[in-house]
Design an enzyme around this catalytic site. Structure first.
Site, mmCIF file in Angstrom:
data_model
loop_
_atom_site.group_PDB
_atom_site.id
_atom_site.type_symbol
_atom_site.label_atom_id
_atom_site.label_comp_id
_atom_site.label_asym_id
_atom_site.label_seq_id
_atom_site.Cartn_x
_atom_site.Cartn_y
_atom_site.Cartn_z
ATOM 1 N N ASN A 1 -9.194 1.892 8.194
ATOM 2 C CA ASN A 1 -10.466 1.951 8.536
ATOM 3 C C ASN A 1 -10.456 1.670 10.040
ATOM 4 O O ASN A 1 -11.594 2.104 10.694
ATOM 5 C CB ASN A 1 -11.387 0.698 8.273
ATOM 6 C CG ASN A 1 -11.860 0.814 6.649
ATOM 7 O OD1 ASN A 1 -11.520 2.082 6.018
ATOM 8 N ND2 ASN A 1 -12.364 -0.229 6.021
ATOM 9 N N TYR B 1 -4.978 -0.519 9.872
ATOM 10 C CA TYR B 1 -5.602 -0.312 8.223
ATOM 11 C C TYR B 1 -6.220 1.021 8.465
ATOM 12 O O TYR B 1 -6.768 1.406 9.592
ATOM 13 C CB TYR B 1 -6.249 -1.218 7.969
ATOM 14 C CG TYR B 1 -5.273 -2.289 7.400
ATOM 15 C CD1 TYR B 1 -4.714 -2.384 5.836
ATOM 16 C CD2 TYR B 1 -4.912 -3.276 8.236
ATOM 17 C CE1 TYR B 1 -3.644 -3.311 5.702
ATOM 18 C CE2 TYR B 1 -4.019 -4.453 7.984
ATOM 19 C CZ TYR B 1 -3.511 -4.118 6.561
ATOM 20 O OH TYR B 1 -2.384 -5.255 6.233
ATOM 21 N N HIS C 1 -4.146 6.396 -1.537
ATOM 22 C CA HIS C 1 -4.730 6.509 -0.078
ATOM 23 C C HIS C 1 -3.568 6.743 1.082
ATOM 24 O O HIS C 1 -4.095 7.441 2.234
ATOM 25 C CB HIS C 1 -5.416 5.009 0.215
ATOM 26 C CG HIS C 1 -6.759 5.302 1.022
ATOM 27 N ND1 HIS C 1 -7.635 6.330 1.134
ATOM 28 C CD2 HIS C 1 -7.376 4.241 1.621
ATOM 29 C CE1 HIS C 1 -8.582 6.284 2.029
ATOM 30 N NE2 HIS C 1 -8.692 4.831 2.169
ATOM 31 N N ASN D 1 -13.271 6.781 5.371
ATOM 32 C CA ASN D 1 -13.295 5.653 6.382
ATOM 33 C C ASN D 1 -12.314 6.118 7.497
ATOM 34 O O ASN D 1 -12.686 5.657 8.720
ATOM 35 C CB ASN D 1 -13.452 4.397 5.891
ATOM 36 C CG ASN D 1 -14.481 4.044 4.975
ATOM 37 O OD1 ASN D 1 -15.385 4.435 5.481
ATOM 38 N ND2 ASN D 1 -14.218 3.104 4.335
ATOM 39 N N TYR E 1 0.825 -1.321 0.039
ATOM 40 C CA TYR E 1 0.003 -0.004 -0.079
ATOM 41 C C TYR E 1 0.735 1.214 -0.015
ATOM 42 O O TYR E 1 0.398 2.365 -0.048
ATOM 43 C CB TYR E 1 -0.868 -0.004 1.170
ATOM 44 C CG TYR E 1 -2.007 -1.083 1.229
ATOM 45 C CD1 TYR E 1 -3.054 -1.038 0.467
ATOM 46 C CD2 TYR E 1 -1.760 -2.081 2.266
ATOM 47 C CE1 TYR E 1 -3.961 -2.062 0.481
ATOM 48 C CE2 TYR E 1 -2.819 -3.257 2.097
ATOM 49 C CZ TYR E 1 -3.893 -3.096 1.301
ATOM 50 O OH TYR E 1 -4.846 -4.101 1.137
#
Length: 191
Positions: free
Chosen positions: A67, A65, A19, A113, A14
């Protein structure tokens, strides 16, 4: 400003995704300030202390993460008795084009989120946000794949410009001169 949080997802898969723009910003600020972000299990993230005494602040890149970012933020806020309005959350923003960054207090969550989880843990939206534009894929159903992909080369250059522009106003943010920071950031020539 007592806490600066860079939102993103942990892991190499990631690291280069849109993001993670908030996490990129905090890493760049740490480099600029000459500090190293180090893993701290108590705060579920990578942390660094900047300043001392009354001017002490913390940098945090949650390693939960996206969220679950609120768990890391709430843990550090509770431990150091940091009020939400003393916090800056840096995050990717679909509603701004690449190359644009904006500073604001409070406001909507825009479906983000990471922000939703922070609000759920803190019980308030009253914190500062630095929004790094990543653009929108055009279709709502494409958002998840879009944010979890690396930006195209030209987008990456524009996002880098937005990060540089917003880092230039960091001294104003750090001293609490938010209006001057917003004026400078929001009126800069943005690509």
């Amino acid at each position: 400003m007592k806490l600066i949080v860079g939102l993103g997802n942990p892991g190499r898969e990631y690291a280069a995704t849109r993001h993670n723009a908030g996490a990129w910003w905090v890493v760049r600020l740490a480099d600029q300030l000459g500090v190293t972000l180090k893993a701290d299990g108590k705060f579920h993230g990578l942390c660094a202390r900047i300043g001392q005494g009354e001017s002490e602040s913390w940098l945090l890149n949650p390693q939960t993460y996206m969220n679950a970012s609120g768990r890391a933020v709430a843990a550090l806020c509770r431990f150091y008795r940091i009020q939400p309005e003393q916090m800056l959350v840096v995050h990717d923003e679909l509603d701004l084009p690449p190359g644009v960054s904006r500073l604001k207090l409070d406001g909507g969550l825009g479906g983000h989120n990471g922000l939703k989880d922070i609000v759920a843990h803190l019980g308030t939206r009253e914190f500062w946000r630095l929004r790094i534009g990543i653009g929108h894929p055009g279709e709502k159903h494409a958002v998840v794949n879009y944010v979890l992909q690396p930006p195209r080369k030209e987008e990456a250059a524009l996002i880098d410009t937005a990060i540089n522009d917003s880092l230039e106003v960091w001294p104003l943010i750090a001293e609490g001169n938010y209006q001057a920071a917003m004026m400078r950031l929001h009126t800069q020539k943005q690509s």
